[in-house]
Design a protein around this motif. Structure first.
Motif, PDB file in Angstrom:
ATOM      1  N   GLU A 187       0.643   3.188  11.532  1.00  0.00           N
ATOM      2  CA  GLU A 187      -0.806   3.030  11.420  1.00  0.00           C
ATOM      3  C   GLU A 187      -1.204   2.101  10.278  1.00  0.00           C
ATOM      4  OE1 GLU A 187      -2.275   6.969  10.959  1.00  0.00           O
ATOM      5  OE2 GLU A 187      -1.792   7.583  13.019  1.00  0.00           O
ATOM      6  N   THR A 188      -0.466   2.170   9.166  1.00  0.00           N
ATOM      7  CA  THR A 188      -0.849   1.407   7.975  1.00  0.00           C
ATOM      8  C   THR A 188      -0.080   0.099   7.825  1.00  0.00           C
ATOM      9  OG1 THR A 188       0.784   2.538   6.573  1.00  0.00           O
ATOM     10  CG2 THR A 188      -1.409   3.556   6.760  1.00  0.00           C
ATOM     11  N   GLY A 189       1.115   0.025   8.423  1.00  0.00           N
ATOM     12  CA  GLY A 189       1.943  -1.157   8.270  1.00  0.00           C
ATOM     13  C   GLY A 189       2.576  -1.271   6.901  1.00  0.00           C
ATOM     14  N   SER A 190       2.579  -0.182   6.137  1.00  0.00           N
ATOM     15  CA  SER A 190       3.108  -0.210   4.767  1.00  0.00           C
ATOM     16  C   SER A 190       3.790   1.112   4.444  1.00  0.00           C
ATOM     17  CB  SER A 190       1.970  -0.460   3.769  1.00  0.00           C
ATOM     18  OG  SER A 190       2.361  -0.147   2.450  1.00  0.00           O
ATOM     19  N   LEU A 192      17.126   3.449  -8.562  1.00  0.00           N
ATOM     20  CA  LEU A 192      15.733   3.270  -8.119  1.00  0.00           C
ATOM     21  C   LEU A 192      15.524   1.871  -7.554  1.00  0.00           C
ATOM     22  CD1 LEU A 192      13.777   5.046 -11.004  1.00  0.00           C
ATOM     23  CD2 LEU A 192      13.960   5.815  -8.637  1.00  0.00           C
ATOM     24  N   LEU A 193      16.138   0.870  -8.188  1.00  0.00           N
ATOM     25  CA  LEU A 193      16.015  -0.497  -7.686  1.00  0.00           C
ATOM     26  C   LEU A 193      16.619  -0.619  -6.283  1.00  0.00           C
ATOM     27  CD1 LEU A 193      16.878  -2.667 -10.833  1.00  0.00           C
ATOM     28  CD2 LEU A 193      14.637  -2.375  -9.756  1.00  0.00           C
ATOM     29  N   ILE A 194      17.758   0.028  -6.073  1.00  0.00           N
ATOM     30  CA  ILE A 194      18.379  -0.016  -4.750  1.00  0.00           C
ATOM     31  C   ILE A 194      17.516   0.705  -3.724  1.00  0.00           C
ATOM     32  CG2 ILE A 194      20.398   0.712  -3.414  1.00  0.00           C
ATOM     33  CD1 ILE A 194      22.040   0.369  -6.025  1.00  0.00           C
ATOM     34  N   LEU A 195      16.924   1.829  -4.129  1.00  0.00           N
ATOM     35  CA  LEU A 195      16.058   2.577  -3.214  1.00  0.00           C
ATOM     36  C   LEU A 195      14.817   1.775  -2.818  1.00  0.00           C
ATOM     37  CD1 LEU A 195      16.193   6.218  -4.646  1.00  0.00           C
ATOM     38  CD2 LEU A 195      17.143   5.409  -2.479  1.00  0.00           C
ATOM     39  N   THR A 196      14.288   0.962  -3.744  1.00  0.00           N
ATOM     40  CA  THR A 196      13.115   0.143  -3.386  1.00  0.00           C
ATOM     41  C   THR A 196      13.467  -0.823  -2.263  1.00  0.00           C
ATOM     42  OG1 THR A 196      13.600  -1.511  -5.108  1.00  0.00           O
ATOM     43  CG2 THR A 196      12.102   0.292  -5.699  1.00  0.00           C
ATOM     44  N   LEU A 215      12.684   0.639  10.500  1.00  0.00           N
ATOM     45  CA  LEU A 215      13.680  -0.121  11.251  1.00  0.00           C
ATOM     46  C   LEU A 215      14.671  -0.852  10.356  1.00  0.00           C
ATOM     47  CD1 LEU A 215      11.319  -1.641  13.987  1.00  0.00           C
ATOM     48  CD2 LEU A 215      12.683   0.452  14.097  1.00  0.00           C
ATOM     49  N   GLY A 216      14.388  -0.876   9.057  1.00  0.00           N
ATOM     50  CA  GLY A 216      15.291  -1.543   8.124  1.00  0.00           C
ATOM     51  C   GLY A 216      15.181  -3.048   8.119  1.00  0.00           C
ATOM     52  N   VAL A 217      14.172  -3.608   8.779  1.00  0.00           N
ATOM     53  CA  VAL A 217      14.056  -5.061   8.871  1.00  0.00           C
ATOM     54  C   VAL A 217      12.807  -5.598   8.172  1.00  0.00           C
ATOM     55  CG1 VAL A 217      15.365  -5.186  11.010  1.00  0.00           C
ATOM     56  CG2 VAL A 217      12.875  -4.866  11.105  1.00  0.00           C
ATOM     57  N   ALA A 218      11.952  -4.689   7.657  1.00  0.00           N
ATOM     58  CA  ALA A 218      10.748  -5.139   6.943  1.00  0.00           C
ATOM     59  C   ALA A 218      11.156  -5.639   5.554  1.00  0.00           C
ATOM     60  CB  ALA A 218       9.742  -4.003   6.833  1.00  0.00           C
ATOM     61  N   ASP A 219      10.223  -6.237   4.872  1.00  0.00           N
ATOM     62  CA  ASP A 219      10.506  -6.773   3.536  1.00  0.00           C
ATOM     63  C   ASP A 219       9.354  -6.440   2.597  1.00  0.00           C
ATOM     64  OD1 ASP A 219      11.880  -8.107   1.543  1.00  0.00           O
ATOM     65  OD2 ASP A 219      10.993 -10.055   2.026  1.00  0.00           O
ATOM     66  N   GLU A 220       9.004  -5.137   2.564  1.00  0.00           N
ATOM     67  CA  GLU A 220       7.902  -4.717   1.692  1.00  0.00           C
ATOM     68  C   GLU A 220       8.402  -4.601   0.258  1.00  0.00           C
ATOM     69  OE1 GLU A 220       4.693  -1.046   1.155  1.00  0.00           O
ATOM     70  OE2 GLU A 220       5.887  -1.223   2.992  1.00  0.00           O
ATOM     71  N   ARG A 221       7.649  -5.157  -0.656  1.00  0.00           N
ATOM     72  CA  ARG A 221       8.046  -5.132  -2.063  1.00  0.00           C
ATOM     73  C   ARG A 221       7.552  -3.829  -2.702  1.00  0.00           C
ATOM     74  NH1 ARG A 221       9.983  -9.128  -5.121  1.00  0.00           N
ATOM     75  NH2 ARG A 221       9.893  -8.924  -7.388  1.00  0.00           N
ATOM     76  N   LEU A 222       8.468  -2.919  -2.996  1.00  0.00           N
ATOM     77  CA  LEU A 222       8.143  -1.667  -3.667  1.00  0.00           C
ATOM     78  C   LEU A 222       8.559  -1.759  -5.128  1.00  0.00           C
ATOM     79  CD1 LEU A 222       9.411   0.913  -1.010  1.00  0.00           C
ATOM     80  CD2 LEU A 222       7.059   0.113  -1.355  1.00  0.00           C
ATOM     81  N   SER A 223       7.904  -0.980  -5.957  1.00  0.00           N
ATOM     82  CA  SER A 223       8.263  -0.913  -7.372  1.00  0.00           C
ATOM     83  C   SER A 223       9.000   0.390  -7.649  1.00  0.00           C
ATOM     84  CB  SER A 223       6.997  -0.976  -8.236  1.00  0.00           C
ATOM     85  OG  SER A 223       7.276  -0.586  -9.570  1.00  0.00           O
ATOM     86  N   PRO A 224       9.977   0.378  -8.561  1.00  0.00           N
ATOM     87  CA  PRO A 224      10.628   1.643  -8.935  1.00  0.00           C
ATOM     88  C   PRO A 224       9.611   2.684  -9.410  1.00  0.00           C
ATOM     89  CG  PRO A 224      11.813  -0.211  -9.882  1.00  0.00           C
ATOM     90  CD  PRO A 224      10.559  -0.767  -9.287  1.00  0.00           C
ATOM     91  N   GLY A 225       8.542   2.217 -10.051  1.00  0.00           N
ATOM     92  CA  GLY A 225       7.501   3.145 -10.500  1.00  0.00           C
ATOM     93  C   GLY A 225       6.793   3.830  -9.359  1.00  0.00           C
ATOM     94  N   ASP A 226       6.729   3.161  -8.180  1.00  0.00           N
ATOM     95  CA  ASP A 226       6.123   3.801  -7.016  1.00  0.00           C
ATOM     96  C   ASP A 226       6.896   5.055  -6.617  1.00  0.00           C
ATOM     97  OD1 ASP A 226       4.282   1.725  -6.833  1.00  0.00           O
ATOM     98  OD2 ASP A 226       5.501   0.576  -5.426  1.00  0.00           O
ATOM     99  N   LEU A 227       8.200   5.013  -6.802  1.00  0.00           N
ATOM    100  CA  LEU A 227       9.057   6.094  -6.315  1.00  0.00           C
ATOM    101  C   LEU A 227       9.043   7.328  -7.211  1.00  0.00           C
ATOM    102  CD1 LEU A 227      12.212   4.123  -5.106  1.00  0.00           C
ATOM    103  CD2 LEU A 227      10.122   4.661  -3.860  1.00  0.00           C
ATOM    104  N   ILE A 228       8.807   7.162  -8.503  1.00  0.00           N
ATOM    105  CA  ILE A 228       8.858   8.319  -9.412  1.00  0.00           C
ATOM    106  C   ILE A 228       7.551   8.433 -10.210  1.00  0.00           C
ATOM    107  CG2 ILE A 228      11.345   8.600  -9.611  1.00  0.00           C
ATOM    108  CD1 ILE A 228       9.531   6.631 -12.226  1.00  0.00           C
ATOM    109  N   ALA A 229       6.433   8.153  -9.564  1.00  0.00           N
ATOM    110  CA  ALA A 229       5.140   8.098 -10.250  1.00  0.00           C
ATOM    111  C   ALA A 229       4.857   9.348 -11.069  1.00  0.00           C
ATOM    112  CB  ALA A 229       4.025   7.882  -9.228  1.00  0.00           C
TER     113      ALA A 229
END
Length: 380
Positions: free
Chosen positions: A28-31, A104-108, A116-130
């Motif tokens: 729904e969000t594409g993100s 955390l960098l690998i998880l981003t 699907l593992g084919v997107a290229d969304e840029r995540l931050s390590p801070g997003d994961l452990i806010a």
């Protein structure tokens, strides 16, 4: 939509359902990040680290496979490691173990690929452990902070017009976007003195980059101190105190300004806290001015989150100064939900901590979201 596991439902079944919902939200969000935020809104018990996995529709074992794919199979991570990290993110204490900064960098990258593992969304390590940033090791906190600063410095900042408030006047001037962090004002009923007005005028500190520390400029820092002064002046009676105490360096700066501007240059105390994850102690470098019996004290802290720093410090002050009346002035108070304009005092993360400390009155400049705010010049 339920917010917790239904009676009789196994953790595995709930995990599969949440992964299904997370993947649907991603569609729904594409993100991945937006889907994770929406998932945490619906299920407050899910930490950010786990929500991002669900947004990819992955089980813990599948997330481990994705992790090893990112490292080109130079690692052999299993689902138990993913589980340990998420358990640590979910609860305070000794359960689980924190992921390293490199993990955390690998998880981003792993989660940035989407379901699907084919997107290229840029995540931050801070997003994961806010919500768990403060419980990382000091080394990983520093690495995360430096990484975030480097990311932000690569983004262009255009000057724009902003409204800046000063006592007695309002002016318009061009300021860099990173300085213009002041959000809307709103009224909040806070604990106060007997017969005093509980309503204080608070503002929000919206973070344009969720999951990252919000860096404050000196202008924004000074604005918050001015707001605290206005609240103190309007508490309902003249407030005379014997001393202002600051918790750590940022609190000490606040105490110095308040003592000079509002309390006739009263004595200033300094409380240096040594904090190692969930352990708090006062450093011998702390200073305690000589005060009269049963003194009136303003205690200043830069922010209130989950850790009971103010409760610990308040108990120590009362041991040293029996019968002390303590007022609490804090720059930023974290909210439980993502809406910073909270309806009540108990919607703040540290509300229970502040009530338990039995302050005579509480003054709050602003509300903030995880992982928090950073004072200028890296004051601590």
């Amino acid at each position: 939509m339920p917010t917790q596991r239904r009676s009789g439902e196994s953790p595995q079944a709930r995990g599969r359902e949440l992964a299904r919902i997370g993947r649907q939200l991603w569609q729904e969000t594409g993100s991945v990040n937006k889907a994770a935020v929406e998932l945490m809104d619906r299920y407050p018990d899910i930490p950010s680290l786990q929500a991002h996995r669900y947004a990819c529709g992955l089980s813990q074992d599948q997330a481990a496979v994705r992790y090893n794919e990112v490292t080109k199979h130079q690692t052999h991570l299993g689902g138990t490691s993913i589980n340990a990290w998420e358990t640590w993110a979910r609860a305070r204490g000794s359960s689980g173990s924190p992921p390293s900064f490199s993990s955390l960098l690998i998880l981003t990258s792993a989660y940035g690929g989407g379901p699907l593992g084919v997107a290229d969304e840029r995540l931050s390590p801070g997003d994961l452990i806010a919500e768990a940033y403060e419980r990382l090791s000091p080394e990983d906190q520093l690495s995360l902070k430096r990484f975030t600063e480097a990311e932000v410095s690569r983004q262009p900042v255009e000057p724009r017009a902003a409204t800046v408030w000063h006592p007695g006047r309002v002016e318009h001037r061009a300021v860099p976007a990173e300085d213009d962090v002041i959000g809307p004002d709103f009224d909040l009923a806070a604990p106060t003195v007997e017969y005093g007005s509980p309503e204080i005028c608070v503002y929000s500190l919206p973070n344009p980059q969720p999951g990252r520390l919000l860096n404050l400029s000196w202008a924004a820092f000074g604005y918050g101190i001015e707001r605290l002064i206005q609240q103190i002046k309007n508490v309902g009676r003249r407030l005379d105190v014997d001393a202002c105490f600051g918790i750590n360096e940022a609190g000490l700066v606040m105490a110095t300004f308040l003592a000079s501007a509002q309390f006739g240059r009263c004595p200033i105390g300094y409380l240096k806290c040594s904090k190692s994850r969930d352990f708090i102690a006062l450093d011998p470098a702390s200073t305690y001015p000589e005060l009269p019996e049963a003194p009136s004290i303003v205690l200043c802290d830069f922010e209130v989150k989950h850790a009971d720093v103010v409760g610990f410090v308040t108990r120590e002050i009362r041991k040293r100064y029996p019968g002390a009346e303590i007022y609490f002035a804090v720059f930023g108070a974290m909210t439980k939900e993502r809406n910073l304009e909270v309806a009540g005092f108990d919607d703040l993360t540290g509300a229970g901590i502040m009530r338990a400390a039995d302050f005579k009155a509480v003054f709050i400049a602003a509300t903030m979201s995880p992982p928090g705010i950073e004072p200028p010049l890296e004051l601590r």
